[in-house]
Write a protein that holds these residues in place. Structure first.
Motif, PDB file in Angstrom:
ATOM      1  N   ARG A 181       1.392  -2.194   3.463  1.00  0.00           N
ATOM      2  CA  ARG A 181       1.113  -2.599   4.853  1.00  0.00           C
ATOM      3  C   ARG A 181       1.588  -1.563   5.878  1.00  0.00           C
ATOM      4  N   PHE A 182       2.551  -0.719   5.507  1.00  0.00           N
ATOM      5  CA  PHE A 182       3.056   0.312   6.418  1.00  0.00           C
ATOM      6  C   PHE A 182       1.939   1.220   6.921  1.00  0.00           C
ATOM      7  N   TRP A 183       0.963   1.527   6.054  1.00  0.00           N
ATOM      8  CA  TRP A 183      -0.072   2.490   6.430  1.00  0.00           C
ATOM      9  C   TRP A 183      -0.964   1.984   7.563  1.00  0.00           C
ATOM     10  N   ALA A 184      -1.012   0.700   7.789  1.00  0.00           N
ATOM     11  CA  ALA A 184      -1.795   0.158   8.897  1.00  0.00           C
ATOM     12  C   ALA A 184      -1.152   0.498  10.246  1.00  0.00           C
ATOM     13  N   GLU A 185       0.144   0.804  10.220  1.00  0.00           N
ATOM     14  CA  GLU A 185       0.868   1.118  11.447  1.00  0.00           C
ATOM     15  C   GLU A 185       0.756   2.593  11.843  1.00  0.00           C
ATOM     16  N   VAL A 186       0.230   3.419  10.942  1.00  0.00           N
ATOM     17  CA  VAL A 186       0.146   4.858  11.184  1.00  0.00           C
ATOM     18  C   VAL A 186      -1.322   5.247  11.132  1.00  0.00           C
ATOM     19  N   THR A 187      -1.784   6.002  12.134  1.00  0.00           N
ATOM     20  CA  THR A 187      -3.208   6.324  12.198  1.00  0.00           C
ATOM     21  C   THR A 187      -3.444   7.833  12.226  1.00  0.00           C
ATOM     22  N   GLY A 188      -4.666   8.192  11.914  1.00  0.00           N
ATOM     23  CA  GLY A 188      -5.133   9.570  12.021  1.00  0.00           C
ATOM     24  C   GLY A 188      -4.286  10.576  11.273  1.00  0.00           C
ATOM     25  N   PRO A 189      -4.096  11.736  11.899  1.00  0.00           N
ATOM     26  CA  PRO A 189      -3.326  12.805  11.259  1.00  0.00           C
ATOM     27  C   PRO A 189      -1.878  12.390  10.968  1.00  0.00           C
ATOM     28  N   ASP A 190      -1.356  11.447  11.739  1.00  0.00           N
ATOM     29  CA  ASP A 190       0.006  10.975  11.484  1.00  0.00           C
ATOM     30  C   ASP A 190       0.109  10.310  10.117  1.00  0.00           C
ATOM     31  N   ARG A 191      -0.972   9.662   9.673  1.00  0.00           N
ATOM     32  CA  ARG A 191      -0.955   9.011   8.358  1.00  0.00           C
ATOM     33  C   ARG A 191      -0.837  10.062   7.251  1.00  0.00           C
ATOM     34  N   VAL A 192      -1.553  11.163   7.410  1.00  0.00           N
ATOM     35  CA  VAL A 192      -1.478  12.248   6.426  1.00  0.00           C
ATOM     36  C   VAL A 192      -0.059  12.819   6.408  1.00  0.00           C
ATOM     37  N   ASP A 193       0.499  13.057   7.577  1.00  0.00           N
ATOM     38  CA  ASP A 193       1.859  13.587   7.677  1.00  0.00           C
ATOM     39  C   ASP A 193       2.866  12.610   7.075  1.00  0.00           C
ATOM     40  N   ALA A 194       2.717  11.341   7.385  1.00  0.00           N
ATOM     41  CA  ALA A 194       3.643  10.330   6.861  1.00  0.00           C
ATOM     42  C   ALA A 194       3.534  10.240   5.349  1.00  0.00           C
ATOM     43  N   ARG A 195       2.319  10.298   4.818  1.00  0.00           N
ATOM     44  CA  ARG A 195       2.137  10.223   3.365  1.00  0.00           C
ATOM     45  C   ARG A 195       2.817  11.415   2.688  1.00  0.00           C
ATOM     46  N   THR A 196       2.663  12.591   3.265  1.00  0.00           N
ATOM     47  CA  THR A 196       3.302  13.786   2.714  1.00  0.00           C
ATOM     48  C   THR A 196       4.812  13.653   2.762  1.00  0.00           C
ATOM     49  N   ARG A 197       5.326  13.168   3.874  1.00  0.00           N
ATOM     50  CA  ARG A 197       6.783  13.004   3.998  1.00  0.00           C
ATOM     51  C   ARG A 197       7.311  11.957   3.016  1.00  0.00           C
ATOM     52  N   LEU A 198       6.545  10.887   2.793  1.00  0.00           N
ATOM     53  CA  LEU A 198       6.976   9.875   1.825  1.00  0.00           C
ATOM     54  C   LEU A 198       7.056  10.482   0.425  1.00  0.00           C
ATOM     55  N   LYS A 199       6.064  11.297   0.063  1.00  0.00           N
ATOM     56  CA  LYS A 199       6.065  11.910  -1.265  1.00  0.00           C
ATOM     57  C   LYS A 199       7.309  12.771  -1.485  1.00  0.00           C
ATOM     58  N   HIS A 200       7.850  13.329  -0.418  1.00  0.00           N
ATOM     59  CA  HIS A 200       9.003  14.226  -0.527  1.00  0.00           C
ATOM     60  C   HIS A 200      10.289  13.608   0.000  1.00  0.00           C
ATOM     61  N   ALA A 201      10.253  12.346   0.348  1.00  0.00           N
ATOM     62  CA  ALA A 201      11.439  11.685   0.927  1.00  0.00           C
ATOM     63  C   ALA A 201      12.617  11.704  -0.029  1.00  0.00           C
ATOM     64  N   HIS A 202      12.370  11.583  -1.321  1.00  0.00           N
ATOM     65  CA  HIS A 202      13.461  11.589  -2.293  1.00  0.00           C
ATOM     66  C   HIS A 202      14.155  12.942  -2.353  1.00  0.00           C
ATOM     67  N   GLU A 203      13.439  14.016  -2.019  1.00  0.00           N
ATOM     68  CA  GLU A 203      14.022  15.359  -2.013  1.00  0.00           C
ATOM     69  C   GLU A 203      14.919  15.553  -0.798  1.00  0.00           C
ATOM     70  N   ASP A 204      14.481  15.000   0.324  1.00  0.00           N
ATOM     71  CA  ASP A 204      15.178  15.195   1.590  1.00  0.00           C
ATOM     72  C   ASP A 204      16.219  14.125   1.871  1.00  0.00           C
ATOM     73  N   GLY A 205      16.180  13.036   1.128  1.00  0.00           N
ATOM     74  CA  GLY A 205      17.062  11.917   1.438  1.00  0.00           C
ATOM     75  C   GLY A 205      16.599  11.199   2.690  1.00  0.00           C
ATOM     76  N   GLU A 206      15.321  11.430   3.063  1.00  0.00           N
ATOM     77  CA  GLU A 206      14.765  10.817   4.277  1.00  0.00           C
ATOM     78  C   GLU A 206      14.467   9.355   4.020  1.00  0.00           C
ATOM     79  N   ASN A 207      15.019   8.499   4.854  1.00  0.00           N
ATOM     80  CA  ASN A 207      14.682   7.074   4.729  1.00  0.00           C
ATOM     81  C   ASN A 207      14.824   6.356   6.044  1.00  0.00           C
ATOM     82  N   SER A 208      14.996   7.105   7.088  1.00  0.00           N
ATOM     83  CA  SER A 208      15.074   6.424   8.377  1.00  0.00           C
ATOM     84  C   SER A 208      14.532   7.332   9.459  1.00  0.00           C
ATOM     85  N   GLY A 209      14.406   6.803  10.628  1.00  0.00           N
ATOM     86  CA  GLY A 209      13.887   7.530  11.766  1.00  0.00           C
ATOM     87  C   GLY A 209      13.024   6.622  12.578  1.00  0.00           C
TER      88      GLY A 209
END
Length: 122
Positions: free
Chosen positions: A85-113
């Protein structure tokens, strides 16, 4: 500063498990014989690229079951992550960017913002 996303914990967990399952499957497939069924070896040196395979004893029933189990779980997780359901909140190019960041979130320790926030100007 780049956009950050506040990924839900279940989405992060699903993506992390997807990475783990894919890694396990890759390791397993590299370890197994090249053919699922028992086959004789062969050598083809007449083509543009030499291809050789030793005889394959095939996979055991347990190995086939393990590959099937991992592939099934990989599919379930891929559907869960891509249809979240998260993807419905992100549109256009931001969705591509968010998907890429999610794929690498485990590398960066990214989980908030801040979801969808732009540059902070700093």
């Amino acid at each position: 500063m780049a956009t950050t996303y506040d990924f839900p914990s279940d989405l992060l967990a699903g993506q992390e498990e997807l990475h783990q399952v894919r890694a396990e499957l890759s390791i397993l497939l590299k370890r197994l014989p090249w053919s699922v069924e028992p086959l004789d070896g062969f050598s083809d040196t007449g083509g543009w690229r030499k291809v050789e395979r030793p005889a394959s004893p095939g996979w055991t029933a347990d190995e086939q079951a393990e590959v099937e189990k991992l592939r099934r779980r990989e599919h379930e997780l891929a559907v869960f992550v891509s249809g979240h359901r998260f993807w419905a909140e992100v549109t256009g190019p931001d969705r591509v960017d968010a998907r890429t960041r999610l794929k690498h979130a485990h590398e960066d320790g990214e989980n908030s913002g801040d979801r969808g926030a732009g540059d902070s100007g700093e």
